[in-house]
Design an enzyme around this catalytic site. Sequence first.
Site, mmCIF file in Angstrom:
data_model
loop_
_atom_site.group_PDB
_atom_site.id
_atom_site.type_symbol
_atom_site.label_atom_id
_atom_site.label_comp_id
_atom_site.label_asym_id
_atom_site.label_seq_id
_atom_site.Cartn_x
_atom_site.Cartn_y
_atom_site.Cartn_z
ATOM 1 N N ARG A 67 -27.168 10.302 -74.043
ATOM 2 C CA ARG A 67 -27.665 9.102 -74.718
ATOM 3 C C ARG A 67 -27.417 7.834 -73.883
ATOM 4 O O ARG A 67 -28.338 7.014 -73.728
ATOM 5 C CB ARG A 67 -27.030 8.978 -76.106
ATOM 6 N N ASN A 84 -28.727 11.630 -81.251
ATOM 7 C CA ASN A 84 -28.427 13.060 -81.295
ATOM 8 C C ASN A 84 -29.024 13.653 -82.557
ATOM 9 O O ASN A 84 -29.095 12.997 -83.606
ATOM 10 C CB ASN A 84 -26.918 13.303 -81.312
#
Length: 776
Positions: free
Chosen positions: A33, A51
């Site tokens: 990320r 996520n």
Amino acid sequence: MKHDALPTDPAAMAAVARWRLTVRGTVQGVGFRPFVYREATARGLAGWVRNSPAGVIIEVEGDAAALAALRDAIRRTPPANARITALEVRDLAPRGAAGFRIATSEAGGPRSLQLLPDLATCERCLAELLDPNDRRYRYPFINCIDCGPRYSIIEDLPYDRSRTAMRHFPLCAACRAEYHDPANRRFHAEPNACPACGPRLALWEAAGAVLARDDDALVGAAQAIREGRIVAVKGLGGFHLVADARDVAAVARLRARKRRPDKPFAVMFPSLAAIQACCDVSPAAETLLLSAARPIVLLPYRGGPIAPAVAPGNPRLGALLPYTPLHHLLLRELGFPVVATSGNLGGEPIVTDETLALQRLSGLADAFLVHDRPIVRPLDDSLAQLVGGAPQLLRHARGHAPTSLPVAGVRAGLLAGGGHLKTSVALTRETDVVLGAHLGDLESAEACRAHAAALADLVRLLDATPRLAVGDDHPGYASRRTLERTGLPRVTVPHHLAHVAACLAEHGRAPPALGVAWDGTGLGPDGTIWGGEFLRVSGSGWRRIARLRPFPLPGGEAAVREPRRAALGLLYAAYGERALGMTDLTPLAAFAPGERTILGTLLARGVNAPPTSSMGRLFDACAALLGLQQRSSFEGQAAMRLEWAAGPGTPGAAYAFPLREAAEGAVAELDWRPALDALLADIRAGVDIGVIADAWHRGLAAAIVAAAEHAGERTVVLSGGCFQNTFLTEVAVAALRAGGFEPLWHRRIPPNDGGLALGQAVWAGWMEHAGESPCA
């Protein structure tokens, strides 16, 4: 890697667009990320990344060319520990979004995510750990997006701090600032911690009283080890029992307390240079030692300060390097190698909880170095060796587990329980099979409970709905009894068939093939003990086309612990009652006259002398005949000594193991009698043991080629515990290649029973797909 069709129209590329990207694979816990955040903001793109149970989801908006550049960066330069298996792109309607952010994780939906194993301390964290000016100087729980605990601390998915064992440690202001700083390598590093807010060390005496805390605890533990005491150290996936590897008396005490007379101990060294001073370290071995998995690696031992009792009579040493900050600090404090063996008694699972350690390790450890970060699931150290210059995993554990293998033609919901020894568990999903970590032998009630817990944990973590339990044919295996208690419909897969299926799946292959399944013990569908099998597998089933010529095992199970009994059974099968008088041979001389008489009666009457086609027992018999091992204290001990005896040198003539053709439809037999005759003649002629052992191995390699020619299958799979023998595997691979065959052997999945769960799940899935019974 899979990629969906992408927008290519020039007009569309020139306009503002919005894409939804789904990235599957090992993409959580690797800094994915933060990586996407930096790449997107650098290109002026808007949107978010989060996520999800399926992987990482990205919705991103902006210039179409910039979107394509982001997609290409994800594909070509992901974080070092990421592994992308699929990248899907879908066009969405632009929303006029501004700014890019890391969004709250999405908790619902199917879980196709690949879980990340724990990662060894990276070089940047190690530099900070040893920097007196750094705020994490000598902090034993330092980590970042590139290293640290993962699988051992995950409580649920998706992977966020609130779903890990680190939820017990709220971030301090400084750590929180790092966590939210896109320029910091701890940006969204879930295990982030420091001395002000993270886990802490303590040193306990044997009764549990606190002797010291924090750095004083580490220094105190090091001093105890220097003084020859045994310290139980709580590490990443459980406890180690640690002692000075140079101290003869300390190692002897550890062996006595652990009730482990001969089985080698692993040794943790302070540095690679320290290993190189004692062992031969090839470039491939060095790469393996320094990998993020940091396994124990079996290396040729040249000699050094290591006490002989660490690995008695063994030409190889199991060496590993520190892999957590705690281990780095402890080994630097000591400056010498230590035994680092699993914190348990034989037959019990590794201990993970410090309070339980006081009970279970009472009498084993003199002191306890503990910490307060919970271990969510136990993880032993992985064990590896080199075969033909390439790594082969012998224990699928820390740094490797769990493993996700794509397998075509297998539906979700198959829950596999593995075997009885070196067991593990597995679960199928729509596109892959997930193999859990090594659990050990199911020889105690505690081990059986750990096995049941591992099955439940895998199902819960992957949010799966099992529909079929798959186990071994052996009705006495504890793993099978555990599956019975699940209440699921059950099928069984023959032991040796599961070995072959596991190796095929590891290589991404499917039948047809010839499977060579050689091990010590496994129940065959006919109720006899198999272990020297040649199985032809196809897309619709399997057939045993050849086997090792059977011979009896006087005393049954006792012969597993006494190779001399296997030797007696082999001699009796060859020469009848005359074998009982061959007292010039070491195994016969090892029996008292009364023992030989009793065993001879068992053999003559066929009572408690079950026939076996086990190659492992044949290796035991050969080792006993050569005087190498008459009794064994751990599995494979005699066969290992036979392997070591076949050291380097000019090979002589291979012994003959002819394949005796059978009537049509019957099973051919690999006949050991000519090899036995030649071996006894060489023993009596005083031929060097190394020459005999070499001829034995090369003869069996030639026999594999003969069986492949008989089967007419080009692909030959080598699986089962006997193929932990590096010499046997290497000569068999060379012989098969020379004969025009394609050999497959284990690399990532253990050839021993640690791979059975994978093979069970895969075979059951293949047969279900083909409309056949899994145990047909």
